[in-house]
Motif scaffolding. Structure first.
Motif, PDB file in Angstrom:
ATOM      1  N   ARG A 207       0.677  -1.064   0.021  1.00  0.00           N
ATOM      2  CA  ARG A 207       0.113  -0.027   0.141  1.00  0.00           C
ATOM      3  C   ARG A 207       0.876   1.217  -0.011  1.00  0.00           C
ATOM      4  O   ARG A 207       1.513   1.387   0.998  1.00  0.00           O
ATOM      5  CB  ARG A 207      -0.927   0.041   1.254  1.00  0.00           C
ATOM      6  N   LYS A 208       1.127   1.953  -1.126  1.00  0.00           N
ATOM      7  CA  LYS A 208       1.853   2.984  -1.324  1.00  0.00           C
ATOM      8  C   LYS A 208       1.672   4.222  -0.431  1.00  0.00           C
ATOM      9  O   LYS A 208       0.380   4.719  -0.301  1.00  0.00           O
ATOM     10  CB  LYS A 208       1.971   3.344  -2.927  1.00  0.00           C
ATOM     11  N   THR A 250       0.069   9.650   1.652  1.00  0.00           N
ATOM     12  CA  THR A 250      -1.007   9.094   0.746  1.00  0.00           C
ATOM     13  C   THR A 250      -1.302   7.356   1.188  1.00  0.00           C
ATOM     14  O   THR A 250      -0.390   7.084   1.702  1.00  0.00           O
ATOM     15  CB  THR A 250      -0.787   9.139  -0.786  1.00  0.00           C
ATOM     16  N   SER A 251      -2.229   6.987   0.515  1.00  0.00           N
ATOM     17  CA  SER A 251      -2.358   5.583   0.897  1.00  0.00           C
ATOM     18  C   SER A 251      -3.216   5.047  -0.688  1.00  0.00           C
ATOM     19  O   SER A 251      -4.306   5.237  -0.611  1.00  0.00           O
ATOM     20  CB  SER A 251      -3.509   5.342   2.000  1.00  0.00           C
ATOM     21  N   GLU A 252      -2.375   4.589  -1.292  1.00  0.00           N
ATOM     22  CA  GLU A 252      -2.567   4.061  -2.562  1.00  0.00           C
ATOM     23  C   GLU A 252      -2.501   2.645  -2.912  1.00  0.00           C
ATOM     24  O   GLU A 252      -1.486   1.959  -2.705  1.00  0.00           O
ATOM     25  CB  GLU A 252      -1.806   4.638  -3.461  1.00  0.00           C
ATOM     26  N   ASP A 253      -3.424   1.905  -3.648  1.00  0.00           N
ATOM     27  CA  ASP A 253      -3.379   0.801  -4.169  1.00  0.00           C
ATOM     28  C   ASP A 253      -2.620   0.724  -5.570  1.00  0.00           C
ATOM     29  O   ASP A 253      -3.368   0.763  -6.505  1.00  0.00           O
ATOM     30  CB  ASP A 253      -4.617  -0.013  -4.088  1.00  0.00           C
ATOM     31  N   ALA A 254      -1.382   0.857  -5.535  1.00  0.00           N
ATOM     32  CA  ALA A 254      -0.627   1.195  -6.609  1.00  0.00           C
ATOM     33  C   ALA A 254       0.223   0.183  -6.957  1.00  0.00           C
ATOM     34  O   ALA A 254       1.527   0.621  -7.816  1.00  0.00           O
ATOM     35  CB  ALA A 254      -0.275   2.520  -6.669  1.00  0.00           C
ATOM     36  N   GLY A 264      -0.169  13.023  -5.525  1.00  0.00           N
ATOM     37  CA  GLY A 264      -0.008  12.697  -4.536  1.00  0.00           C
ATOM     38  C   GLY A 264       0.612  13.789  -3.729  1.00  0.00           C
ATOM     39  O   GLY A 264       0.195  14.117  -2.512  1.00  0.00           O
ATOM     40  N   TRP A 289       8.754   8.238  -1.407  1.00  0.00           N
ATOM     41  CA  TRP A 289       7.644   7.078  -1.192  1.00  0.00           C
ATOM     42  C   TRP A 289       8.047   5.795  -0.678  1.00  0.00           C
ATOM     43  O   TRP A 289       9.233   5.612  -0.493  1.00  0.00           O
ATOM     44  CB  TRP A 289       6.901   6.948  -2.749  1.00  0.00           C
TER      45      TRP A 289
END
Ligand code: GLY
Length: 363
Positions: A207-208, A250-254, A264, A289
């Protein structure tokens, strides 16, 4: 039972290094295999020690997080005394300002008291909470101190070595295949964070989180504008004693997509300035990141595995730095003394095992 002496820890982040230190102090011959030291989540983390500010619900996870937070003062002193490097522990407290008044409980700070508590908050802040027992550690300084302690104690350190396979037979790990050839030991510990699924079928995904930092100008260093963490809605602002102010995240599904993105960085800057407007004029120092190791229930996976000589310490998601001291202690006790603390019981990999009767209740 055969006594364990040689241990390989796969993963050289804060969790792997801290376990290595505990086991080495107990007398083990420890090797840490790290694929990319700088990529570990600990280098990216803000280092908040925030079980209360993160509003973790009452239960096993909160107990674990509070126990680990409470270990920090003594544990960080121990790491400093071994390594000679200050891990930057600071029980500065965490203030959680709110933009909307949705709370009516006794701990709620009314606008006048929250603005008195911290000057410079946005006028839109209507109240909030103060968590004096929460705090922070300078995560980069911590990882450096852990690495130095490992060096001092004689932990073998293999960096830029990729474990490509954990080879198993008859309920045991037989050896590791690595970019440098085969390696074997009596016991193995998996502490590979977001990368764990590359080696074992356990549900840990990246989870980025994007981050940035600004720097307080030299002339203001004697009188820092922030002396406590601000934990807002979708934003946190973490002042370091050296004048750096870390802003996340941030909280990203990347997946493992690298780099900061304009979207971001914009999200971080907008939310941070909305909370603490004077940040708008401070020079940006750095952007970066990292990848949190997330599990389906957002709880860590710790303890025994399906192989008798493989222990798991992964999936710490948003709380890896917070949970480092307790994880090191619990895993070292488990591996060295075969003592499973009750705190471990809720974090077994078996909650994700389709053969486990309770799986549908837990997912
Ligand atoms: N611990 C805060 C975060 O993961 O963003």
């Amino acid at each position: 039972m055969q006594s364990i002496h040689e241990i390989i820890i796969i993963g050289g982040g804060s969790i792997g290094l801290a376990i290595a230190i505990e086991l080495r102090l107990l007398g083990a011959d420890v090797t840490v295999v790290s694929h990319n030291f700088k990529a570990a989540a600990g280098h990216a983390a803000a280092g908040m020690l925030a079980p209360q500010a993160e509003q973790i619900s009452a239960g096993a996870m909160l107990d674990l997080c509070v126990a680990s937070r409470d270990l920090y003062p003594e544990w960080s002193e121990k790491i400093e005394s071994i390594s000679g490097a200050d891990p930057g522990y600071w029980q500065c407290g965490i203030l959680a300002p709110r933009l909307t008044h949705t709370h009516t409980d006794a701990d709620w700070l009314e606008p006048r008291s929250i603005h008195h508590h911290q000057s410079g908050l946005s006028e839109s802040i209507v109240g909030g909470y103060w968590y004096p027992a929460d705090g922070q550690v300078d995560s980069r300084a911590l990882v450096r101190a852990l690495w130095c302690a490992c060096q001092f104690l004689g932990v073998k350190w293999l960096d830029a070595v990729k474990v490509t396979s954990i080879c198993r037979s008859g309920g045991r790990v037989t050896h590791l295949e690595t970019s440098e050839g085969e390696m074997s030991a009596q016991h193995y510990i998996l502490a590979t964070g977001a990368w764990s699924q590359q080696l074992l079928p356990i549900p840990v995904v990246p989870r980025k989180g994007q981050m940035l930092s600004v720097m307080v100008p030299e002339a203001q260093l004697a009188n820092l504008p922030l002396q406590q963490v601000l934990f807002g809605e979708e934003i946190y602002i973490v002042p370091r004693r050296d004048g750096r102010i870390v802003i996340g995240a941030t909280s990203e599904d990347a997946g493992f997509a690298p780099h900061n993105t304009p979207a971001g960085v914009e999200q971080l800057m907008t939310n941070a300035i909305r909370l603490f407007p004077q940040l708008r004029d401070l020079p940006i120092q750095e952007t970066w990141w990292g990848f949190r190791p997330a599990t389906p229930d957002e709880l860590p996976i710790m303890g025994t595995s399906s192989e008798a000589n493989l222990t798991l310490a992964t999936g710490h998601y948003r709380n890896g730095i917070l949970l480092t001291p307790i994880t090191a202690k619990l895993i070292a006790d488990l591996v060295w003394h075969q003592q499973a603390d009750r705190l471990l019981s809720d974090f077994s990999w078996q909650r994700f095992d389709p053969r486990s009767a309770s799986i549908s209740d837990r997912l």
